[in-house]
Structure formats: C-alpha cells, structure tokens
Design a protein around this motif. Structure first.
Motif, mmCIF file in Angstrom:
data_model
loop_
_atom_site.group_PDB
_atom_site.id
_atom_site.type_symbol
_atom_site.label_atom_id
_atom_site.label_comp_id
_atom_site.label_asym_id
_atom_site.label_seq_id
_atom_site.Cartn_x
_atom_site.Cartn_y
_atom_site.Cartn_z
ATOM 1 N N UNK A 45 0.793 -1.225 0.000
ATOM 2 C CA UNK A 45 0.000 0.000 0.000
ATOM 3 C C UNK A 45 0.833 1.287 0.000
ATOM 4 N N UNK A 46 2.036 1.249 0.538
ATOM 5 C CA UNK A 46 2.887 2.441 0.537
ATOM 6 C C UNK A 46 3.716 2.540 -0.742
ATOM 7 N N UNK A 47 3.582 1.562 -1.623
ATOM 8 C CA UNK A 47 4.225 1.633 -2.930
ATOM 9 C C UNK A 47 5.665 1.168 -2.992
ATOM 10 N N UNK A 228 12.573 -7.466 -3.263
ATOM 11 C CA UNK A 228 11.517 -7.596 -2.271
ATOM 12 C C UNK A 228 12.064 -7.347 -0.864
ATOM 13 N N UNK A 229 13.251 -7.835 -0.581
ATOM 14 C CA UNK A 229 13.855 -7.618 0.734
ATOM 15 C C UNK A 229 14.209 -6.145 0.939
ATOM 16 N N UNK A 230 14.576 -5.459 -0.138
ATOM 17 C CA UNK A 230 14.769 -4.008 -0.022
ATOM 18 C C UNK A 230 13.433 -3.332 0.309
ATOM 19 N N UNK A 231 12.363 -3.779 -0.361
ATOM 20 C CA UNK A 231 11.035 -3.229 -0.086
ATOM 21 C C UNK A 231 10.642 -3.496 1.362
ATOM 22 N N UNK A 234 12.412 -1.008 3.580
ATOM 23 C CA UNK A 234 11.771 0.305 3.480
ATOM 24 C C UNK A 234 10.445 0.333 4.246
ATOM 25 N N UNK A 235 9.724 -0.791 4.222
ATOM 26 C CA UNK A 235 8.443 -0.869 4.928
ATOM 27 C C UNK A 235 8.640 -0.759 6.440
ATOM 28 N N UNK A 236 9.651 -1.427 6.975
ATOM 29 C CA UNK A 236 9.920 -1.358 8.414
ATOM 30 C C UNK A 236 10.335 0.068 8.799
ATOM 31 N N UNK A 237 11.164 0.681 7.979
ATOM 32 C CA UNK A 237 11.579 2.069 8.223
ATOM 33 C C UNK A 237 10.359 2.992 8.204
ATOM 34 N N UNK A 238 9.444 2.776 7.281
ATOM 35 C CA UNK A 238 8.203 3.542 7.164
ATOM 36 C C UNK A 238 7.382 3.417 8.448
ATOM 37 N N UNK A 239 7.282 2.195 8.993
ATOM 38 C CA UNK A 239 6.527 1.965 10.217
ATOM 39 C C UNK A 239 7.062 2.794 11.374
ATOM 40 N N UNK A 240 8.380 2.939 11.423
ATOM 41 C CA UNK A 240 9.014 3.645 12.536
ATOM 42 C C UNK A 240 9.019 5.161 12.342
ATOM 43 N N UNK A 241 8.974 5.616 11.103
ATOM 44 C CA UNK A 241 9.125 7.059 10.841
ATOM 45 C C UNK A 241 7.841 7.742 10.382
ATOM 46 N N UNK A 321 21.016 -1.026 4.714
ATOM 47 C CA UNK A 321 20.295 -0.721 5.962
ATOM 48 C C UNK A 321 20.888 0.491 6.675
ATOM 49 N N UNK A 322 22.210 0.651 6.616
ATOM 50 C CA UNK A 322 22.855 1.818 7.219
ATOM 51 C C UNK A 322 22.405 3.094 6.505
#
Length: 329
Positions: A45-47, A228-231, A234-241, A321-322
């Motif tokens: 959903x976040x693209x 997909x693992x990059x996505x 990014x999804x986990x980072x989105x959840x936190x930010x 990830x860094x």
C-alpha cells in the motif's frame, strides 16, 4: 552511421532492455490479521514494491500452514510461513525456505475466558488455533508443554480458520483460550477475554514469521527476491518514521479504528519485527528439537537447511540498511 540512425538504434536498445515496467508479476500473501504481517501490507500500500520495480498482488490466506501450501504450489511467491511449517515441508523434501526472518521469537498473548484464572485451569478445556502447524498452534503447544500440560491429551486443540473466528468462538465459550497477536487480542478482550500470559516474556526462540519462498524462486528470480527484501527494509523504516500513515494502512486491513489499539499494534510490531531480517539459527534449532520427538529425520537435520540469509547479507554488505536508517539499525 548517420546521427539519426544511431539515435534510432539507441532507442531500440532501450526498448529491448529489461526494466521495472517489464517486471514479472507475482503474488505475495499474508496469513493473519496481525501487526506482525504489517510489512506485507505496507510493502503493497505504501508503494515500496512498485518503487523496487516489482508488480505484486497481495492476498489473504489464513494460517501459515495453508499459505505455505500455496507457496509450494506456485500460486504465491512470497509468504509469511513459520519455522515449523518450513521445517516440516523441508524434511519431506519440499522446496520451501525462509529468505528472511521477520520475527525470531514466539510473539503472542495468551488470551482466556474469565473463568480461566491460571494456566493450570486450562486442563480439560478446549483451546482454539487457526490451523495445526500455524504460528499460534506452535506457540500454544510450546507454552502448554513448558507448564506441564500435554497438548491434545490434557488440553484439546481445535482448528477454527482465523483469529477473527477464534475471537468469536471465545465470546460464545466454544473455546476457552487461544494465542493472539495485536490487534486481535484487543478484539478478544472486547468480547470478555483477559490476558493470561504474554509469551514475549517467555523469549522462546522460533521463526514466528519468515519471508518465505522457494529455492526455485531465489534461484530463477534472484534479483526480484532481493528487490523484495529491499522493499521490506523500506516498509519497516516507514513503520518507525511515518506512524500516522502506518496506522491508516493497519486500519485498512484490521478494521480497527481505536487509536489506543492502533498505537498498541505499532508498539507490538516495533517490539518483534526485525529491522534487518536475518534468520537466527536458534529459531530453527528449537523447532527441529521439537519435531525430532516424532520425526527421526529432524535429529540429523541442521537449521541451515531451511533458510538462506545470503540476500539479506548482500544488502548488509552493500550498506543498504545503514543508508536507510542513517546508522546501523
């Protein structure tokens, strides 16, 4: 060669080159109405799938064991199957493995009906699970065994399909306890259930949610698997930010609108979802030790047979990830 001819040849070469627009479509699935599955929702959903050049469709298939069969059949390319399912399939010669680890410990709340005051009170009472072999089933069995109750013999287990169905069954007293994740633990609580035990405090190693696929997919479509693992990252980072945007997506899939519960769901996800999705060997070893009680093949099996961290390690080595977090997460 004229300038016009050279230009036309260059355009032709660009059209022939593979790119994101030509990405082969595949299906990803989620297996429960749980904040631990939120990365799958956000990727879609976040693209982030599209950002990584992936053309994905997201479907809901209740329980790890069922979604694993769909993955084996090639109907789903990436799914959140757990370590028990992956190991069982692998010991039978099936082509299934975890290419990433979302949650490496059992992460459930054991909710019970009001008359169940202690763990001992569960003896002789029926407990609900989504499907045998699902994360909730495995977590419940580990929990009961730890406290001296033999699953099935002392505490009957019945399959009910999904967490919403289990919450409804508890409200009717068809079952007296079950393992819930957020936000469905809240739904069960609204129906009169109470928290009996938080398995987070038990710290039981287990691949509760894995980024699961097949060796064939990793071999033949490795660039897509890595994308997909990059996505995922990014999804986990989105959840936190981007907390509010994340809650909007969680609301879409869970139908929960209570702001306190949405905050609780995000906290639950923060506590258990890996920022760097490496599978931890110990999470599989505990599973193999348990399977070995009934299947001798598990005694000689090694955890490394059931997961492949190579793509995540490549992303670590590349500094992905860094760069994403601005520091080592």
């Amino acid at each position: 060669m004229t300038r016009r001819l050279a230009k036309n040849l260059f355009i032709l070469l660009l059209l022939l080159l593979p790119g994101p627009a030509h990405a082969q479509k595949f299906v990803q699935a989620y297996s429960s109405i749980s904040a631990l599955n939120a990365t799958f929702w956000i990727i879609q959903d976040a693209g982030f799938a599209k950002q990584e050049g992936l053309d994905t469709e997201l479907v809901y298939i209740p329980s790890s064991s069922t979604v694993a069969q769909a993955t084996l059949a090639g109907e789903v390319m990436i799914s959140p199957a757990n370590g028990q399912v992956i190991a069982d399939v692998g010991l039978q010669g099936g082509d299934l493995l975890a290419m990433g680890g979302i949650t490496n410990v059992v992460a459930f709340y054991i909710m019970a009906t009001p008359e169940i005051k202690t763990i001992a009170d569960l003896k002789g009472k029926t407990v609900g699970v989504t499907r045998f072999g699902s994360s909730g089933d495995v977590g419940m069995r580990m929990f009961l065994t730890k406290y001296g109750l033999e699953p099935v013999k002392d505490v009957p287990l019945i399959q009910l399909g999904g967490l919403p169905e289990i919450a409804a069954a508890m409200g009717k007293r068809t079952v007296h306890a079950a393992a819930f994740s957020q936000p469905m633990a809240y739904v069960a609580q609204q129906g009169g259930a109470h928290l009996l035990t938080n398995l987070a405090k038990e710290n039981i190693p287990f691949l509760h949610v894995g980024v699961t696929t097949t060796r064939k997919f990793m071999r033949e479509r490795r660039s897509q698997a890595k994308a997909y693992l990059r996505a995922y990252g990014r999804a986990v980072h989105f959840m936190h930010t981007k907390k509010e945007e994340s809650k909007t997506i969680i609301t879409k899939y869970t139908k929960i609108k209570d702001q306190g519960m949405l905050d609780g769901s995000l906290t639950y996800a923060y506590d258990f979802i890996e920022k760097v999705p490496l599978v931890k060997p110990g999470a599989f070893q505990v599973t193999l030790d348990d399977i070995a009680k009934k299947n001798p093949k598990a005694k000689s099996a090694k955890p490394e047979q059931f997961y492949d961290n190579s793509l995540v390690q490549e992303l670590i080595d590349e500094g992905f990830f860094v760069k994403l977090w601005g520091r080592a997460p």
